[in-house]
Design an enzyme around this catalytic site. Structure first.
Site, PDB file in Angstrom:
ATOM      1  CG  HIS A  52      43.545  41.527  57.220  1.00  0.00           C
ATOM      2  ND1 HIS A  52      44.812  42.061  57.301  1.00  0.00           N
ATOM      3  CD2 HIS A  52      43.713  40.176  57.202  1.00  0.00           C
ATOM      4  CE1 HIS A  52      45.699  41.073  57.334  1.00  0.00           C
ATOM      5  NE2 HIS A  52      45.054  39.923  57.266  1.00  0.00           N
ATOM      6  CG  HIS A  85      46.891  40.498  53.172  1.00  0.00           C
ATOM      7  ND1 HIS A  85      45.854  39.654  53.500  1.00  0.00           N
ATOM      8  CD2 HIS A  85      46.450  41.757  53.411  1.00  0.00           C
ATOM      9  CE1 HIS A  85      44.838  40.372  53.945  1.00  0.00           C
ATOM     10  NE2 HIS A  85      45.164  41.641  53.887  1.00  0.00           N
ATOM     11  CB  CYS A 107      46.928  43.795  46.220  1.00  0.00           C
ATOM     12  SG  CYS A 107      46.922  45.482  45.580  1.00  0.00           S
ATOM     13  CG  HIS A 135      50.343  43.022  58.034  1.00  0.00           C
ATOM     14  ND1 HIS A 135      50.266  42.776  56.677  1.00  0.00           N
ATOM     15  CD2 HIS A 135      49.175  43.616  58.365  1.00  0.00           C
ATOM     16  CE1 HIS A 135      49.108  43.213  56.212  1.00  0.00           C
ATOM     17  NE2 HIS A 135      48.418  43.731  57.223  1.00  0.00           N
ATOM     18  CD  GLU A 137      51.620  44.709  52.093  1.00  0.00           C
ATOM     19  OE1 GLU A 137      52.466  45.489  51.612  1.00  0.00           O
ATOM     20  OE2 GLU A 137      50.480  45.068  52.437  1.00  0.00           O
ATOM     21  CB  CYS A 205      48.344  50.886  48.073  1.00  0.00           C
ATOM     22  SG  CYS A 205      46.728  51.035  48.795  1.00  0.00           S
ATOM     23  CG  ASN A 235      43.267  49.707  55.129  1.00  0.00           C
ATOM     24  OD1 ASN A 235      42.263  50.414  55.082  1.00  0.00           O
ATOM     25  ND2 ASN A 235      43.226  48.412  54.855  1.00  0.00           N
ATOM     26  CB  SER A 278      39.328  45.016  53.452  1.00  0.00           C
ATOM     27  OG  SER A 278      39.646  45.426  54.762  1.00  0.00           O
TER      28      SER A 278
END
Length: 328
Positions: A52, A85, A107, A135, A137, A205, A235, A278
Site C-alpha cells: 500500500h 496482504h 508476507c 482491508h 489482509e 507484526c 500501518n 511500505s
C-alpha cells in the site's frame, strides 16, 4: 529518565524515527515483482497493490507491472503475483481455472495468521478476527474459514460479538493494527468472554510494533509529526494516531515532501519524521531536505530497535530463477 528530559529544546530540529520504512515483508514483495519482471519480461500482472504505497506502485508500473483488481483481468496463461496482504483460497482456485502462473508474495507473517485461522477452524473454534472491515489482509484471512470467523473492528465491535461456545473462542488480528487499540479490544472481549484464548504468538507484526514504539518515544517532544505513507496503508495511518495519542501536538500523513504545508511548521521547534512499513527511504530523505530548506537542519535519529529480519523470495520464483541461471 526519558529522552525528553535529557534533551534541551534548542532551535529547529528534527527527531527522525528508527526503525521506519520498509519491513522485511514489503522488501520481499517489491523484490518479487522486480525479479519477476527481469526473469519473465513485461508485462507482469499483480493482483491488488503489491504494497500500500502510491510511489512504489507507480515505480513498478513504469517497469512493466500491470496492477489489476481481480484475476479475471489477467489474460489466460499469464503470470500473476499476489500482493503482500494475502489472499483467500478461492483466489488461488480462480487463478488455476484461468491457467495463470501464480506467484504468492504474501508476507510470511500474514501467512502465519492464515495458518492459525485454519488450525483453529479445524478444531471448531469461533475465531474473533480483530481488524478493519474491507482491508485486503482481513478479507484474505477471513476467506480461510468464513464459517468460523467474525470480524471485530475496534473496541466498540467487541460488544456485538456472539459465539456458540464461550469455552472455545480465540482471537487473531490483522498484522498492521495499533498495538494499544488491539489490546483494548482484547480487554473488552475478555470482559465478556473470560475464557477467550490468545494466538500462540503475537499477530501484530514486529515492524508495526517497532514503528509505533519509536513514535511513542519521540511524540511528546514534537510540535508536529510527519508520517510518510499512503492513505490506504493501515500501518501508516496508525502511526499518525499513535503520535497524537502519545502527545504530539499535531500529526500529518503525506506521500511526498511537496504535500507538506508550511503552515504546519509555523512556530514549530521540533518536528518528528517517520514512515510506514511500505515506504522507500528516499521519500523520507526528500522530506528531510524539504525541512532543512525551512531551517530544520539539526537532525537526530532516535533508535529503539535493530531490525535484521529478512525473508527469502517465493519458492515458485526462486525455482525459476535457479533454472534460468543453470540454463545460461
Amino acid at each position: 529518565m526519558t529522552h525528553a528530559e535529557t534533551t534541551p529544546r534548542t532551535g529547529k530540529r528534527v527527531l527522525l524515527a528508527k526503525p521506519r520504512g520498509y519491513c522485511a515483508g514489503v522488501d520481499r514483495a517489491v523484490q518479487t515483482v522486480e525479479e519477476a519482471l527481469k526473469l519473465y519480461g513485461a508485462p507482469i500482472y499483480v493482483r491488488k497493490q503489491i504494497v500500500h504505497n502510491k510511489h512504489v506502485v507507480q515505480t513498478l508500473e513504469a517497469q512493466g507491472a500491470i496492477f489489476v483488481e481481480e484475476n479475471e483481468e489477467v489474460p489466460e496463461g499469464a503470470t500473476v503475483i499476489f500482493s503482500a496482504h494475502g489472499v483467500a483460497p478461492e483466489v488461488y482456485e480462480q487463478a488455476r481455472a484461468r491457467s495463470l502462473k501464480a506467484i504468492d508474495a504474501t508476507c510470511p507473517l500474514v501467512t502465519k495468521v492464515h495458518q492459525e485461522a485454519k488450525r483453529f477452524a479445524a478444531e471448531d473454534y469461533d475465531i474473533l478476527l480483530i481488524g478493519h472491515e474491507g482491508h485486503e489482509e482481513v478479507v484474505g484471512t477471513a476467506g480461510e474459514a468464513p464459517a468460523h470467523i467474525q470480524l471485530v473492528d475496534g473496541p466498540e465491535g467487541a460488544d456485538k460479538v456472539t459465539v456458540r461456545d464461550p469455552n472455545k473462542v480465540v482471537w487473531l488480528s490483522q498484522t498492521t493494527l495499533s498495538v494499544d487499540e488491539t489490546l483494548e479490544t482484547v480487554a473488552r472481549l475478555k470482559s465478556r468472554l473470560p475464557l477467550l484464548q490468545s494466538p500462540p504468538s503475537d499477530d501484530i507484526c514486529y515492524a508495526t510494533s517497532n514503528r509505533q514504539h519509536v513514535v511513542k518515544e519521540i511524540a511528546p517532544e514534537c510540535d508536529v509529526v510527519i508520517v510518510v505513507g499512503s492513505r490506504n496503508s493501515s500501518n501508516s495511518v496508525r502511526l499518525v494516531e499513535v503520535a497524537l495519542d502519545a502527545g504530539a501536538r499535531a500529526g500529518h500523513l503525506v506521500d511526498y515532501a511537496a504535500e507538506i504545508d508550511d503552515a504546519w511548521l509555523a512556530g514549530a521547534g521540533t518536528v518528528g519524521v517517520t514512515s510506514g512499513a511500505s515506504v522507500p527511504d528516499d521519500l523520507v530523505q526528500q522530506v528531510l531536505e524539504h525541512l532543512a530548506a525551512r531551517g530544520f537542519t539539526d537532525v537526530e535519529e532516535i533508535l529503539t530497535a535493530n531490525e535484521r529480519l529478512t525473508f527469502s523470495l517465493p519458492q515458485e520464483l526462486k525455482r525459476d530463477m535457479k533454472a534460468a541461471a543453470a540454463a545460461r
